[in-house]
Design a protein around this motif. Structure first.
Motif, short mmCIF file in Angstrom:
data_model
loop_
_atom_site.label_atom_id
_atom_site.label_comp_id
_atom_site.label_asym_id
_atom_site.label_seq_id
_atom_site.Cartn_x
_atom_site.Cartn_y
_atom_site.Cartn_z
N ARG A 19 19.73 20.55 47.46
CA ARG A 19 20.54 20.78 46.26
C ARG A 19 20.44 19.64 45.27
N LEU A 20 20.45 18.41 45.76
CA LEU A 20 20.40 17.25 44.87
C LEU A 20 19.02 17.02 44.27
N ASN A 21 18.02 17.62 44.88
CA ASN A 21 16.65 17.34 44.46
C ASN A 21 15.89 18.55 43.95
N VAL A 22 16.58 19.56 43.48
CA VAL A 22 15.90 20.78 43.02
C VAL A 22 14.89 20.45 41.91
N LEU A 23 15.26 19.61 40.96
CA LEU A 23 14.35 19.27 39.88
C LEU A 23 13.12 18.52 40.40
N ILE A 24 13.32 17.60 41.31
CA ILE A 24 12.19 16.87 41.89
C ILE A 24 11.31 17.82 42.69
N LYS A 28 7.33 18.52 42.12
CA LYS A 28 6.37 18.19 43.17
C LYS A 28 5.64 19.41 43.73
N VAL A 29 6.26 20.56 43.68
CA VAL A 29 5.63 21.77 44.21
C VAL A 29 4.68 22.31 43.15
N GLU A 30 3.41 22.40 43.48
CA GLU A 30 2.39 22.75 42.50
C GLU A 30 2.26 24.24 42.24
N ASN A 31 2.46 25.06 43.24
CA ASN A 31 2.25 26.50 43.08
C ASN A 31 3.37 27.12 42.25
N GLU A 75 7.79 16.00 53.71
CA GLU A 75 6.67 15.05 53.83
C GLU A 75 6.73 14.03 52.70
N PHE A 76 7.00 14.49 51.48
CA PHE A 76 7.16 13.57 50.35
C PHE A 76 8.30 12.58 50.62
N ARG A 77 9.37 13.09 51.18
CA ARG A 77 10.54 12.24 51.47
C ARG A 77 10.18 11.15 52.48
N LYS A 78 9.44 11.53 53.53
CA LYS A 78 9.03 10.55 54.54
C LYS A 78 8.13 9.47 53.95
#
Length: 82
Positions: A19-24, A28-31, A75-78
């Protein structure tokens, strides 16, 4: 499937993170279809079945695409990207 539904198997921390990262996530999601699924679910409140009807794909396909996008986000978060 709504993010708040008990059968979604997401932990409370994962729900808050998404919820806090919907914009990010969206950036980051390309498709473009995966982006649409994320925004439609989280910002517009559509169910996976409704999204599937809009896109002409099954609810199961929506679920798979959504879960794969969230896995990529984790994966991005890690890696510290998000």
């Amino acid at each position: 499937m709504n993010l708040d539904s008990p059968e979604d198997n997401w932990t409370p921390d994962e729900r808050v993170f998404i919820r806090l990262n919907v914009l990010i996530i969206y950036k980051k999601v390309e498709n473009p279809i995966d982006k649409f699924i994320i925004i439609a679910m989280h910002e517009s409140g559509y169910t996976q079945e409704e999204i599937g009807q809009m896109l002409g794909i099954s609810q199961e396909a929506v679920s798979k695409r959504y879960k794969n996008a969230v896995i990529r986000l984790k994966e991005f978060r890690k890696k510290g990207i998000v």
